[in-house]
Design an enzyme around this catalytic site. Structure first.
Site, PDB file in Angstrom:
ATOM      1  N   LYS A  13       1.001  -1.122  -0.201  1.00 14.52           N
ATOM      2  CA  LYS A  13       0.160   0.241  -0.170  1.00 14.52           C
ATOM      3  C   LYS A  13       0.786   1.304  -0.113  1.00 14.52           C
ATOM      4  O   LYS A  13       0.476   2.162  -0.705  1.00 14.52           O
ATOM      5  CB  LYS A  13      -0.850  -0.040   1.445  1.00 14.52           C
ATOM      6  CG  LYS A  13      -2.020  -0.787   1.540  1.00 14.52           C
ATOM      7  CD  LYS A  13      -2.737  -0.579   2.562  1.00 14.52           C
ATOM      8  CE  LYS A  13      -2.204  -0.507   3.965  1.00 14.52           C
ATOM      9  NZ  LYS A  13      -1.751  -1.917   4.432  1.00 14.52           N
ATOM     10  N   ARG A  89      -9.478   1.594   8.751  1.00 11.38           N
ATOM     11  CA  ARG A  89      -9.173   0.083   8.993  1.00 11.38           C
ATOM     12  C   ARG A  89     -10.256  -0.509  10.113  1.00 11.38           C
ATOM     13  O   ARG A  89      -9.916  -1.690  10.609  1.00 11.38           O
ATOM     14  CB  ARG A  89      -7.892   0.055  10.007  1.00 11.38           C
ATOM     15  CG  ARG A  89      -6.369  -0.097   9.388  1.00 11.38           C
ATOM     16  CD  ARG A  89      -5.490   0.246  10.110  1.00 11.38           C
ATOM     17  NE  ARG A  89      -4.394  -0.583   9.855  1.00 11.38           N
ATOM     18  CZ  ARG A  89      -3.147  -0.116   9.515  1.00 11.38           C
ATOM     19  NH1 ARG A  89      -2.936   1.082   8.853  1.00 11.38           N
ATOM     20  NH2 ARG A  89      -2.077  -0.751   9.406  1.00 11.38           N
ATOM     21  N   ARG A 123      11.585  -5.620   5.191  1.00  8.39           N
ATOM     22  CA  ARG A 123      11.413  -4.514   5.167  1.00  8.39           C
ATOM     23  C   ARG A 123      12.352  -3.417   5.906  1.00  8.39           C
ATOM     24  O   ARG A 123      12.590  -3.678   6.950  1.00  8.39           O
ATOM     25  CB  ARG A 123       9.994  -4.073   5.182  1.00  8.39           C
ATOM     26  CG  ARG A 123       9.656  -2.678   5.074  1.00  8.39           C
ATOM     27  CD  ARG A 123       8.220  -2.310   4.877  1.00  8.39           C
ATOM     28  NE  ARG A 123       7.547  -2.199   6.053  1.00  8.39           N
ATOM     29  CZ  ARG A 123       6.124  -1.982   5.998  1.00  8.39           C
ATOM     30  NH1 ARG A 123       5.462  -1.902   5.061  1.00  8.39           N
ATOM     31  NH2 ARG A 123       5.497  -2.045   7.379  1.00  8.39           N
ATOM     32  N   ARG A 156      11.507  -1.391  11.419  1.00  6.16           N
ATOM     33  CA  ARG A 156      10.211  -0.699  12.242  1.00  6.16           C
ATOM     34  C   ARG A 156      10.016  -1.806  13.499  1.00  6.16           C
ATOM     35  O   ARG A 156      10.086  -2.958  13.050  1.00  6.16           O
ATOM     36  CB  ARG A 156       8.806  -0.778  11.596  1.00  6.16           C
ATOM     37  CG  ARG A 156       8.653   0.812  10.655  1.00  6.16           C
ATOM     38  CD  ARG A 156       7.737   0.513   9.673  1.00  6.16           C
ATOM     39  NE  ARG A 156       6.368   0.109  10.098  1.00  6.16           N
ATOM     40  CZ  ARG A 156       5.230   0.324   9.411  1.00  6.16           C
ATOM     41  NH1 ARG A 156       5.255   0.827   8.192  1.00  6.16           N
ATOM     42  NH2 ARG A 156       4.135  -0.352   9.905  1.00  6.16           N
ATOM     43  N   ARG A 167      -0.097  -8.167  13.640  1.00  2.46           N
ATOM     44  CA  ARG A 167      -0.858  -7.432  12.819  1.00  2.46           C
ATOM     45  C   ARG A 167      -1.777  -7.791  11.780  1.00  2.46           C
ATOM     46  O   ARG A 167      -2.570  -7.370  11.286  1.00  2.46           O
ATOM     47  CB  ARG A 167       0.424  -6.574  11.972  1.00  2.46           C
ATOM     48  CG  ARG A 167       1.039  -5.401  12.999  1.00  2.46           C
ATOM     49  CD  ARG A 167       2.193  -4.939  12.322  1.00  2.46           C
ATOM     50  NE  ARG A 167       2.005  -4.068  11.311  1.00  2.46           N
ATOM     51  CZ  ARG A 167       2.982  -4.106  10.415  1.00  2.46           C
ATOM     52  NH1 ARG A 167       4.229  -4.500  10.480  1.00  2.46           N
ATOM     53  NH2 ARG A 167       2.724  -2.938   9.273  1.00  2.46           N
TER      54      ARG A 167
HETATM   55  P1  AMP Z   1       0.859   1.094   8.918  1.00  2.55           P
HETATM   56  O1  AMP Z   1       2.092   1.881   8.436  1.00  2.55           O
HETATM   57  O2  AMP Z   1      -0.253   1.503   8.081  1.00  2.55           O
HETATM   58  O3  AMP Z   1       0.911  -0.536   8.567  1.00  2.55           O
HETATM   59  O4  AMP Z   1       0.363   1.388  10.427  1.00  2.55           O
HETATM   60  C1  AMP Z   1       1.175   1.110  11.585  1.00  2.55           C
HETATM   61  C2  AMP Z   1       0.480   1.376  12.851  1.00  2.55           C
HETATM   62  O5  AMP Z   1       0.132   2.435  12.908  1.00  2.55           O
HETATM   63  C3  AMP Z   1      -0.548   0.212  12.854  1.00  2.55           C
HETATM   64  O6  AMP Z   1      -0.159  -1.171  13.230  1.00  2.55           O
HETATM   65  C4  AMP Z   1      -1.192   0.877  13.993  1.00  2.55           C
HETATM   66  O7  AMP Z   1      -0.844   0.703  15.082  1.00  2.55           O
HETATM   67  C5  AMP Z   1      -1.259   2.478  13.617  1.00  2.55           C
HETATM   68  N1  AMP Z   1      -2.198   2.993  12.561  1.00  2.55           N
HETATM   69  C6  AMP Z   1      -2.203   3.197  11.338  1.00  2.55           C
HETATM   70  N2  AMP Z   1      -3.386   3.542  10.788  1.00  2.55           N
HETATM   71  C7  AMP Z   1      -4.228   3.428  11.748  1.00  2.55           C
HETATM   72  C8  AMP Z   1      -5.622   3.321  11.464  1.00  2.55           C
HETATM   73  N3  AMP Z   1      -6.318   3.512  10.388  1.00  2.55           N
HETATM   74  N4  AMP Z   1      -6.451   2.845  12.714  1.00  2.55           N
HETATM   75  C9  AMP Z   1      -5.937   2.678  13.780  1.00  2.55           C
HETATM   76  N5  AMP Z   1      -4.210   2.373  14.027  1.00  2.55           N
HETATM   77  C10 AMP Z   1      -3.646   2.641  12.769  1.00  2.55           C
END
Ligand code: AMP
Length: 217
Positions: A13, A89, A123, A156, A167
């Site tokens: 994404k 989400r 990653r 990360r 996740r």
């Molecule tokens: P990502 O980089 O999109 O995988 O997001 C990393 C982390 O940020 C996720 O595992 C959540 O802890 C938090 N996060 C990002 N976007 C959201 C969202 N829309 N709702 C809730 N938590 C989020």
């Protein structure tokens, strides 16, 4: 065009959204990037989000919805259109979004679990500009250094194996149902990825082809 790029963690994404941002001149809004920024800067908001983030859990809806509202109400976003990466989400997040703006299309990334694990565990992310690399498939020219800005590449906290599993579980349980919510409401551009080593630019061309066919470009 206002789009959502949707898919499990590690589906590409963020990478695809960055390329689409440049190619289409729309703005990428990544809630994951915003969450990490707040944590890195150790803001009040960041402190409230850190524990959830580090465990691979979702940050509570009220916080994320507030953060997103602030961003997409900036004039630049309304004028240029945007691509949402990592939002919504949950169903309440999708419902909140429908009250703020109109979404034209969902780009849905279908990626099997083995590719997700392969991608996430290898990653590396730039500390400065958030660019994404992969030590197996999208290697930086110099190990540990970002090609784009020279920043330091790091793994990360939530890309460690035990957190990756959590996740994926969270995605299946809380985020997948969002697709059902949108079915019949918004058109889907479906993209299937069955190999981890196809360059992101090639996959993005396929996505652009679908968007053109659907009349969005
Ligand atoms: P990502 O980089 O999109 O995988 O997001 C990393 C982390 O940020 C996720 O595992 C959540 O802890 C938090 N996060 C990002 N976007 C959201 C969202 N829309 N709702 C809730 N938590 C989020």
């Amino acid at each position: 065009m206002n789009a959502i790029i949707f898919g499990p963690p590690g589906s590409g994404k963020g990478t695809y959204a960055s390329i689409l941002e440049k190619k289409l001149g729309i703005v990428k809004v990544s809630t994951g990037d915003i969450v990490r920024e707040e944590i890195e800067k150790n803001t009040e908001l960041g402190k409230r989000m850190k524990d959830y983030h580090d465990k691979g859990e979702l940050v509570p809806d009220d916080i994320v919805i507030e953060v997103l509202k602030k961003r997409i109400s900036e004039p630049d976003y309304a004028e240029r259109g945007f691509i949402l990466d990592g939002y919504p989400r949950t169903i309440p997040q999708a419902e909140a979004l429908s009250k703020i703006t109109k979404i034209d299309v969902i780009i849905n990334l279908n990626v099997p679990d083995w590719i997700i694990i392969e991608r996430l565990s290898n990653r590396r992310t730039c500390r400065e500009c958030e660019a994404i690399f992969n030590v197996k498939y999208v290697k930086p020219k110099i190990e540990g250094v970002c090609d784009k800005c020279g920043g330091e590449l790091f793994q990360r906290e939530d890309d460690k194996p035990e957190v990756i599993r959590e996740r994926i579980r969270v995605y299946q349980e809380q985020t997948r149902p969002v697709l059902e919510y949108y079915k019949g409401k918004i058109p889907f551009a479906e993209f299937v990825c069955d190999s981890p080593d196809i360059p992101p630019e090639v996959n993005v061309e396929i996505i652009l082809g679908k968007l053109k066919k659907m009349g969005f470009l």
